[in-house]
Design an enzyme around this catalytic site. Structure first.
Site, PDB file in Angstrom:
ATOM      1  N   PRO A   1       0.836  -1.206   0.000  1.00 52.57           N
ATOM      2  CG  PRO A   1      -0.732  -1.555   1.666  1.00 52.57           C
ATOM      3  CD  PRO A   1       0.584  -2.060   1.160  1.00 52.57           C
ATOM      4  CE  LYS A   2       2.713   7.274  -3.706  1.00 52.16           C
ATOM      5  NZ  LYS A   2       2.372   8.238  -2.618  1.00 52.16           N
ATOM      6  CG  PHE A   3       0.335   4.082   4.242  1.00 50.91           C
ATOM      7  CD1 PHE A   3      -0.887   4.116   4.887  1.00 50.91           C
ATOM      8  CD2 PHE A   3       0.985   2.860   4.110  1.00 50.91           C
ATOM      9  CE1 PHE A   3      -1.443   2.958   5.404  1.00 50.91           C
ATOM     10  CE2 PHE A   3       0.434   1.699   4.624  1.00 50.91           C
ATOM     11  CZ  PHE A   3      -0.795   1.751   5.276  1.00 50.91           C
TER      12      PHE A   3
END
Length: 320
Positions: free
Chosen positions: A36-38
């Site tokens: 996931p790209k936070f």
């Protein structure tokens, strides 16, 4: 272990990701990791022999802004260097504006108060060093395994980001994670060392993203452009000229800010015009701006030009 024996000390150049239009799959003989790209605040944590240091993407040391993470990082073995994103959760979603307030805390007392009001979480996605060993030349698969072993006994607020090598699960994440404020995935080659530059890939749902306003260009209440901080960075950029509609939105919001009762921890007086900070605009020219507290969030679109990305403000974000 003396400081000279530590393999990495700040500042360290960070790895970055380049945007791709679709979720990639591995070619024959290659392995990919999906994470996931936070949209948070990029942060490297250095556990030195007798202290903890925290470095932003630009190289600035911002340890004072995150006293809660400094305390959480003290049990790490000396020599540990983590790479990751600071996020703040609010209402079951990540809150980019909140984490920027944390990152730009101007004083120790304000940072401590914000740590209580907006506690930070650290989403670690790489382990660059441990003990006297520089891990950057190792394949990502090995660094990931050692990251998990290191952080698992500690638990929140220091946690490893989820990761999968299953393209099907990655596609499911890509569709489901926007509900919690995660707008995309980062893709890495499991056999890849850690290198500065855009060697990773990222895919996002939306062409737009949120940015925090940290300054205005032009009149304070009717700016011509904005100084903005984008997710994952801490270096402001100057937006393209604002549309009349956006200028009207901002005029109202900025006037409301000035009319609020004074708070005990207002920012210090601004420097004179000749000493104002500068940031690059869409063609790379350095433009002076008047700093303001990071209380406003805008939606922006970035479009590539020959030299730089033009950042266009679409609208002011109004809190729910």
């Amino acid at each position: 272990m003396t400081p000279r024996e530590l393999p990495l000390q700040p500042p360290v150049d960070v790895a970055l990701a380049r945007a791709v239009p679709t979720l990639p799959t591995a070619p024959p003989g290659r392995r990919l990791a999906y994470e996931p790209k936070f949209d948070g605040h990029r942060l490297l944590i250095f556990r030195l022999e007798d202290a903890v240091r925290m470095q932003a993407r630009s190289g600035r040391i911002i340890t004072r802004a995150f006293p809660d993470l400094e305390t959480a990082a003290r049990p790490l073995p000396p020599g540990t260097v983590l790479d990751g994103e600071v996020v703040v959760w609010a209402g079951g979603r990540t809150d980019f504006a909140a984490v920027q307030k944390r990152a730009f805390a101007a004083s120790g007392s304000r940072a401590s108060r914000l740590a209580r009001e907006l506690p930070a979480s650290y989403a670690a996605f790489d382990l660059l060093a441990t003990g006297a060993e520089d891990l950057r030349p190792l394949p990502y698969a090995q660094r990931r395994a050692r990251l998990m072993a290191l952080l698992e006994p500690l638990g929140p607020p220091l946690q490893a980001v989820p990761m999968t090598t299953d393209p099907g699960l990655a596609a499911t994440w890509y569709e489901a994670l926007p509900e919690i404020g995660v707008e995309g995935l980062v893709i890495k080659d499991l056999d890849q060392p850690y290198r500065p530059g855009r060697h990773w890939r990222k895919v996002r749902h939306s062409e737009t993203r949120d940015a925090v306003v940290v300054g205005v260009v032009g009149p304070r209440l009717r700016p011509r452009a904005l100084a903005l901080v984008l997710p994952g960075d801490d270096q402001p950029v100057i937006s393209a000229p604002l549309s009349p509609g956006v200028r009207a939105q901002l005029t109202t919001a900025l006037r409301e800010r000035l009319e609020r009762p004074e708070q005990p921890e207002r920012p210090a007086p601004q420097p004179p015009p000749g000493e104002l900070p500068t940031a690059p605009d869409r063609v790379g020219a350095e433009i002076a701006y008047l700093p303001i507290a990071p209380d406003l969030t805008v939606e922006v679109r970035q479009e590539s030009t020959v030299r730089h990305a033009a950042t266009t403000v679409i609208r002011l974000r109004v809190p729910d």
